[in-house]
Design a protein around this motif. Structure first.
Motif, PDB file in Angstrom:
ATOM      1  N   LEU A  88       0.823  -1.212   0.000  1.00  0.00           N
ATOM      2  CA  LEU A  88       0.000   0.000   0.000  1.00  0.00           C
ATOM      3  C   LEU A  88       0.858   1.263   0.000  1.00  0.00           C
ATOM      4  CD1 LEU A  88      -2.850  -1.062   2.457  1.00  0.00           C
ATOM      5  CD2 LEU A  88      -3.012  -0.742  -0.017  1.00  0.00           C
ATOM      6  N   ALA A 130       0.376   4.080  -2.749  1.00  0.00           N
ATOM      7  CA  ALA A 130       0.117   5.468  -2.338  1.00  0.00           C
ATOM      8  C   ALA A 130       1.114   6.421  -2.995  1.00  0.00           C
ATOM      9  CB  ALA A 130       0.193   5.578  -0.824  1.00  0.00           C
ATOM     10  N   LEU A 158      -0.606   6.035   6.121  1.00  0.00           N
ATOM     11  CA  LEU A 158      -1.372   5.839   4.891  1.00  0.00           C
ATOM     12  C   LEU A 158      -2.630   6.703   4.866  1.00  0.00           C
ATOM     13  CD1 LEU A 158      -0.920   2.000   4.486  1.00  0.00           C
ATOM     14  CD2 LEU A 158      -0.266   3.731   2.793  1.00  0.00           C
ATOM     15  N   TRP A 213      -3.278   9.063   1.954  1.00  0.00           N
ATOM     16  CA  TRP A 213      -4.364   8.573   1.091  1.00  0.00           C
ATOM     17  C   TRP A 213      -5.615   8.390   1.959  1.00  0.00           C
ATOM     18  CZ3 TRP A 213      -3.689   3.428  -2.110  1.00  0.00           C
ATOM     19  CH2 TRP A 213      -4.736   3.308  -3.029  1.00  0.00           C
ATOM     20  N   ILE A 240      -8.463   5.432   2.037  1.00  0.00           N
ATOM     21  CA  ILE A 240      -8.301   4.026   2.417  1.00  0.00           C
ATOM     22  C   ILE A 240      -8.307   3.833   3.932  1.00  0.00           C
ATOM     23  CG2 ILE A 240      -7.106   3.413   0.296  1.00  0.00           C
ATOM     24  CD1 ILE A 240      -4.506   3.350   1.924  1.00  0.00           C
ATOM     25  N   VAL A 250      -7.218   0.436   6.111  1.00  0.00           N
ATOM     26  CA  VAL A 250      -5.981   0.297   6.879  1.00  0.00           C
ATOM     27  C   VAL A 250      -6.188   0.335   8.387  1.00  0.00           C
ATOM     28  CG1 VAL A 250      -4.554   1.155   4.999  1.00  0.00           C
ATOM     29  CG2 VAL A 250      -5.453   2.773   6.681  1.00  0.00           C
TER      30      VAL A 250
END
Length: 222
Positions: free
Chosen positions: A42, A46, A124, A128, A131, A135
């Motif tokens: 991920l 990202a 993350l 981003w 998501i 996550v």
């Protein structure tokens, strides 16, 4: 750290783990490590998607794995201050751990896996936001799995999650501005690899996020 705080809860969770189907036990064993690999994937995604965005977006995406690594280092450093033995060795009346109990010297508090998971999830989300629904549960499940397989107390993973998240927020806040300046400079380079890493940025003349909606609203007001 006073392990008696969550010793009873640890016993309840490991007893539950012992009674679960073997496929669920194996899934938990695999997830404690596989989750780390998924976070790594991920991070790459990202960064890749941020390359066509602003230099700041790329900077935050690049800082995400570095912040996670910093969370791990802080967690590992704290272990030597507390020297808490693993519950799979000290809670003798609990169900046996599903995985091999780490040796003495590989201390329990705080949980490195949980610290990495908390740091990665927060990093993350910063890079981003969409998501978050993926996550955050990933991080919580990874932390829980460390208790489920019997190698950590609940307070080990709870503190690890918070520690990783806090370290990440501080790390990203401190370094976003200089990292953005660096990425902006790199985008002026003529070296192919550097430009590939920094990304081309937004397409010239493309509307900013939400710009199209604002233009339509302005047109209607006219």
């Amino acid at each position: 750290m006073d392990s008696s705080l969550t010793r009873g809860l640890y016993r309840d969770i490991t007893d539950l783990a012992e009674d679960t189907p073997s496929w669920l036990q194996h899934t938990a064993e695999v997830w404690t490590e596989a989750g780390l690999l998924l976070f790594g994937v991920l991070f790459v995604v990202a960064w890749w998607r941020a390359r066509t965005d602003s230099a700041r977006a790329v900077a935050v995406a690049v800082l995400a794995p570095l912040a996670t690594a910093t969370g791990y280092v802080v967690s590992e450093s704290l272990k030597s201050l507390f020297d808490e033995e693993r519950p799979c060795r000290t809670v003798t009346d609990a169900a046996p751990s599903l995985v091999t109990c780490p040796p003495t010297g590989d201390w329990s508090f705080p949980s490195n896996h949980a610290s990495i998971a908390g740091a990665a999830a927060v990093a993350l989300v910063l890079a981003w936001p969409r998501i978050a629904a993926l996550v955050v549960p990933m991080a919580l499940l990874m932390a829980f799995s460390r208790v489920f397989v019997g190698v950590h107390y609940p307070h080990d993973v709870a503190v690890g999650l918070v520690l990783g998240g806090v370290v990440t927020v501080v790390f990203v806040r401190l370094l976003t501005r200089p990292a953005t300046a660096l990425l902006t400079s790199l985008r002026t380079s003529r070296t192919g690899v550097i430009v590939w890493f920094a990304g081309p940025g937004p397409v010239a003349g493309a509307p900013a996020a939400g710009g199209r909606g604002r233009s339509r609203a302005a047109h209607r007001r006219r």
